[in-house]
Design an enzyme around this catalytic site. Structure first.
Site, short mmCIF file in Angstrom:
data_model
loop_
_atom_site.label_atom_id
_atom_site.label_comp_id
_atom_site.label_asym_id
_atom_site.label_seq_id
_atom_site.Cartn_x
_atom_site.Cartn_y
_atom_site.Cartn_z
N GLU A 199 -0.23 -0.81 0.13
CA GLU A 199 -0.13 -0.12 -1.17
C GLU A 199 1.28 -0.31 -1.71
O GLU A 199 2.27 -0.14 -0.97
CB GLU A 199 -0.45 1.37 -1.01
CG GLU A 199 -0.29 2.13 -2.33
CD GLU A 199 -0.69 3.60 -2.27
OE1 GLU A 199 -1.02 4.09 -1.17
OE2 GLU A 199 -0.63 4.24 -3.34
N ASN A 240 -1.08 1.46 -8.07
CA ASN A 240 -1.50 2.75 -8.63
C ASN A 240 -1.53 2.69 -10.16
O ASN A 240 -0.58 2.24 -10.79
CB ASN A 240 -0.53 3.85 -8.22
CG ASN A 240 -0.65 4.17 -6.74
OD1 ASN A 240 -1.62 4.78 -6.31
ND2 ASN A 240 0.33 3.71 -5.96
N GLU A 285 -5.64 1.52 -7.71
CA GLU A 285 -5.96 2.87 -7.26
C GLU A 285 -5.91 3.80 -8.47
O GLU A 285 -4.94 3.79 -9.23
CB GLU A 285 -4.94 3.35 -6.21
CG GLU A 285 -5.00 2.53 -4.93
CD GLU A 285 -4.16 3.15 -3.81
OE1 GLU A 285 -3.59 4.25 -4.01
OE2 GLU A 285 -4.08 2.52 -2.74
N ASP A 331 -8.36 7.27 -5.58
CA ASP A 331 -7.24 7.85 -4.83
C ASP A 331 -7.35 9.37 -4.72
O ASP A 331 -8.01 10.01 -5.54
CB ASP A 331 -5.95 7.47 -5.59
CG ASP A 331 -4.73 7.47 -4.67
OD1 ASP A 331 -4.88 7.81 -3.49
OD2 ASP A 331 -3.63 7.12 -5.16
N GLU A 338 -5.97 8.65 4.30
CA GLU A 338 -4.53 8.59 4.06
C GLU A 338 -3.81 9.56 4.99
O GLU A 338 -4.38 10.56 5.42
CB GLU A 338 -4.22 9.04 2.63
CG GLU A 338 -4.47 8.02 1.57
CD GLU A 338 -3.91 8.51 0.24
OE1 GLU A 338 -2.85 7.99 -0.15
OE2 GLU A 338 -4.50 9.39 -0.39
P1 C2E Z 1 -0.19 8.22 -3.37
O1 C2E Z 1 -0.70 7.19 -4.29
O2 C2E Z 1 -1.17 9.14 -2.77
O3 C2E Z 1 0.64 7.45 -2.30
C1 C2E Z 1 0.73 7.82 -1.01
C2 C2E Z 1 1.91 8.65 -0.75
O4 C2E Z 1 1.76 9.25 0.54
C3 C2E Z 1 3.19 7.83 -0.66
O5 C2E Z 1 4.28 8.63 -1.11
C4 C2E Z 1 3.36 7.61 0.84
O6 C2E Z 1 4.68 7.40 1.23
C5 C2E Z 1 2.87 8.91 1.36
N1 C2E Z 1 2.38 8.77 2.74
C6 C2E Z 1 1.75 7.72 3.27
N2 C2E Z 1 1.47 7.93 4.58
C7 C2E Z 1 1.93 9.15 4.86
C8 C2E Z 1 1.94 9.96 6.05
O7 C2E Z 1 1.47 9.55 7.12
N3 C2E Z 1 2.50 11.16 5.98
C9 C2E Z 1 3.02 11.62 4.84
N4 C2E Z 1 3.58 12.83 4.85
N5 C2E Z 1 3.07 10.91 3.69
C10 C2E Z 1 2.50 9.69 3.72
P2 C2E Z 1 5.24 8.15 -2.19
O8 C2E Z 1 5.52 6.70 -2.01
O9 C2E Z 1 6.35 9.10 -2.18
O10 C2E Z 1 4.40 8.29 -3.49
C11 C2E Z 1 4.03 9.55 -3.91
C12 C2E Z 1 3.07 9.43 -5.04
O11 C2E Z 1 3.72 8.87 -6.17
C13 C2E Z 1 1.90 8.50 -4.77
O12 C2E Z 1 0.92 9.11 -4.09
C14 C2E Z 1 1.50 8.14 -6.16
O13 C2E Z 1 0.68 9.14 -6.68
C15 C2E Z 1 2.79 8.14 -6.90
N6 C2E Z 1 3.25 6.76 -7.06
C16 C2E Z 1 4.07 6.05 -6.28
N7 C2E Z 1 4.26 4.81 -6.80
C17 C2E Z 1 3.55 4.77 -7.94
C18 C2E Z 1 3.31 3.77 -8.94
O14 C2E Z 1 3.79 2.64 -8.86
N8 C2E Z 1 2.52 4.09 -10.00
C19 C2E Z 1 1.92 5.30 -10.10
N9 C2E Z 1 1.16 5.55 -11.14
N10 C2E Z 1 2.12 6.25 -9.18
C20 C2E Z 1 2.89 5.99 -8.11
CA CA Z 2 -2.09 5.68 -4.28
CA CA Z 3 -3.23 9.14 -2.38
#
Ligand code: C2E
Ligand code: CA
Ligand code: CA
Length: 636
Positions: A415, A470, A502, A532, A588
């Site tokens: 991702e 995403n 996603e 998602d 996830e």
């Molecule tokens: P998401 O799409 O649900 O992405 C997964 C988030 O869960 C990611 O946080 C990832 O680091 C985190 N995660 C994955 N595995 C684990 C785990 O085992 N434990 C825990 N505690 N966390 C885990 P991240 O990278 O901080 O992203 C947070 C949210 O920000 C994402 O949730 C997504 O909704 C948004 N996001 C990030 N990048 C983009 C993007 O390029 N475009 C859009 N529209 N949204 C984004």
């Molecule tokens: Ca996602």
């Molecule tokens: Ca997610």
């Protein structure tokens, strides 16, 4: 003809009897009064020394009396007087002058004294406040002169008679000319004044128009800001006024379902209820659409403001009868205290911030802006401002988090997750900026930057694995953004299987039909789509069937609750659901072996989580893919 002569005479005689005319003549009259008073005051000692006996007594007395009458008249006429009073003062003075002349003529019985009659006629003509007074006074003078000539001065005064007669006409002609001129000047002044009043009225009406909302009649946005500015200045010492931002909940739906005419009627009805509740305590303005701002006065405490707002919400929530339809509607409000800030945008920002919270916390509620909000808001505004200035293609870094297939025990996809290196704020995590960017629409620029970088990465890899990107609601609901996304994809020349998208249910909620159409555009190109954060939204199966979905990504919150037997049952049913729909199921947030085991037990196809790696750079990801043995040992 008779009528014309009648109106002419009427006009002639009554010219100068209006209050306006009389008062225009007041200046002339007062000059006459002061001169007459001075003249007779001087004549008192003159008569006193020149005459003796009864003649002295007569002349001194009438002179003194004339001086006093003219003096009193002058004193009384110093301010505006009615035309009748002014005529009375002029008539009384004329009479005293007349008495003086008559007594003087009869005292010396010298024919040359008859010259006083023509002089008197001239003086009366020039100084009368009305033509009727001039005519009456001059007529008496002429009649008296005639009597004198035909009785006491037979054979001596004929010449004076002719002079008197001629003078009277000269005087009258002058008087008519003078009065007519004054009357024209007054008319012109009155016309000018009327026009001025009209212009003033027009000005006020135009100002009001510019400051009023035409639909509800409430003050509009412009009026509100002017008012808030005044209030903010006035509130420098006390802070008992509040700014309340109000937004109707789901008003767009009313417009869509019932049409704009009903929407308008409803807005008018809501505005009326608000005004009724506001009374004289508050000012309600319509800012636009279904947004209103209220300035509430004389409320000291937070709880009092809260009560006032809750009562307002109750009144708004009562059903409306619009054209026979019963419609129910709620509103959300955010309030902030108006204190000593010079920048009024701070108030609107804070009230809007509290309003946003009210909307987020389930709508139909009132939230007051607190210190806690202040702290969060400050950070939020900082991010908001920085986002506006950001150059995303250079400031966004993309990290990749591996997704592991549980059958093949290998990384099959990653991702793409955005990180923002802001020049002012440093590295900002997505949890802090994504939501804000979604709210102000800047998210699409981020999406395009992430997609661009993902494409670049894929093009640089020798053996590329698919990447998941995403998409936010804003992207899905904008045809223009979707066009740009598709253009990037097509131009990349990459196999569509290498890019998955996603989307969340909440992102599509605002307009599912449009979102669905745009998703199909992607899936028809050959891209797969994952739903998602599954399990946190509606999860309505009927509509899931309509969407071109290839995978359900079950939200992290289910996996964290691993000790709970209910959780495993739910996860199991979610994976069964995925199966029934003919799509994959990814779990996830898998952080440890226990969670991994559970994922396998409930029948998930793949997992993503810290156990296999946090979001990482592309080089690091390649290392993980190379070192697939780690995965093999874990799954053993
Ligand atoms: P998401 O799409 O649900 O992405 C997964 C988030 O869960 C990611 O946080 C990832 O680091 C985190 N995660 C994955 N595995 C684990 C785990 O085992 N434990 C825990 N505690 N966390 C885990 P991240 O990278 O901080 O992203 C947070 C949210 O920000 C994402 O949730 C997504 O909704 C948004 N996001 C990030 N990048 C983009 C993007 O390029 N475009 C859009 N529209 N949204 C984004
Ligand atoms: Ca996602
Ligand atoms: Ca997610």
């Amino acid at each position: 003809m008779i009528i014309h002569v009648g109106t002419f005479l009427k006009k002639l005689f009554f010219i100068g009897t209006t209050d306006a005319m009389a008062n225009a003549n007041r200046t002339i009259l007062r000059a006459y009064l002061v001169m007459a008073s001075l003249y007779y005051a001087v004549m008192v000692p003159v008569h006193f020394s020149a005459l003796s006996g009864f003649d002295q007594f007569k002349m001194v007395s009438v002179s003194l009396l004339a001086a006093v009458v003219a003096g009193v008249g002058w004193f009384l006429s110093r301010a505006w007087l009615s035309s009748n009073r002014l005529e009375l003062i002029a008539a009384a003075t004329n009479f005293m002058v007349y008495v003086n002349v008559m007594v003087a003529v009869h005292t010396s019985l010298d024919a040359s004294n008859l010259i006083y009659f023509p002089m008197m006629a001239l003086a009366f003509a020039f100084t009368s406040v009305s033509i009727r007074l001039a005519i009456v006074s001059i007529s008496i003078v002429l009649l008296s002169l005639y009597i004198e000539i035909t009785s006491d001065f037979v054979g001596q005064g004929a010449a004076y008679g002719y002079i008197g007669f001629a003078t009277a006409f000269v005087g009258l002609a002058f008087s008519i000319f003078l009065q007519r001129t004054i009357s024209l000047a007054i008319e012109a002044k009155e016309v000018a004044e009327k026009k001025l009043i009209e212009a003033d009225r027009l000005n006020v009406a135009m100002h009001q128009h510019a400051m009023t909302d035409s639909l509800t009649g409430l003050p509009n946005r412009r009026a509100f800001f002017a008012f808030l500015k005044d209030k903010s200045k006035a509130n420098n010492n006390k802070a008992d006024s509040w700014l309340i931002a109000l937004d109707l909940d789901g008003f767009k739906m009313v417009n869509d379902v019932y049409g704009h005419l009903v929407g308008d009627e409803l807005l008018i009805a809501v505005a009326q209820r608000m005004q009724l509740h506001a009374g004289s305590k508050a000012t309600v303005s319509r800012i636009g659409g279904d947004e209103f701002n209220i300035i509430l006065d004389e409320v000291e405490s937070e709880s009092e403001c809260e009560n006032w707002c809750n009562l307002l919400l109750e009144k708004i929530a009562a059903p409306y009868d619009v054209e026979g339809r019963l419609i129910q509607l709620s509103a959300s409000v955010g309030s902030t205290r108006i204190n000593q800030s010079n920048d009024i945008t701070v108030y609107t920002r804070n009230a809007d911030y509290a309003l946003l919270h009210a909307k987020k916390h389930g709508k139909n509620r009132s939230i007051i802006f607190t210190e806690e909000h202040e702290k969060n808001a400050k950070e939020r505004f900082e991010i908001e401002d920085a986002l506006r200035l950001a150059n995303f293609p250079s400031e966004i870094e993309v990290l990749f988090q591996p997704q592991v297939d549980l059958n093949q025990n290998q990384v099959i996809r990653a991702e793409a997750l955005a990180r923002w290196d802001c020049p002012n704020l440093g590295r900002v995590e997505p949890d802090r900026f994504i939501k804000i960017a979604e709210e102000n629409g800047l998210i699409s620029k981020i999406t395009l930057a992430v997609l661009g970088k993902a494409i670049e990465t894929l093009q640089n890899w020798h053996n590329p694995i698919p990447l998941a990107i995403n998409l936010s609601g804003h992207d899905l609901l904008s045809n223009q953004v979707m066009d740009e996304i598709i253009k990037l994809l097509v131009h990349s020349g990459l196999d569509p299987k290498l890019i998955e998208f996603e989307v969340t249910e909440t992102a599509m909620m605002a307009d599912t039909e449009k979102a669905c159409k745009n998703l199909y555009r992607l899936s028809r190109l050959g891209h797969s789509v994952a739903l998602d954060d599954f399990g946190t939204g509606y999860s309505n199966f009927n509509y899931l069937r309509e969407l071109p979905i290839d995978k359900l990504k079950v939200d992290r919150s289910f996996v964290t609750d691993v000790g709970n037997p209910m959780t495993e049952k739910i996860l199991h049913s979610l994976s069964v659901t995925a199966n029934a729909l003919g799509v994959d199921c990814l779990l996830e947030g898998v952080e440890d072996e226990i969670q991994l085991l559970m994922a396998k037990r409930v029948g998930a196809n793949s997992v993503q989580g810290y156990l296999f790696g946090k979001p990482m750079g592309s080089e690091e990801l390649l290392d993980v893919i190379k070192d697939q043995n780690i995965l093999k040992s874990r799954s053993a």
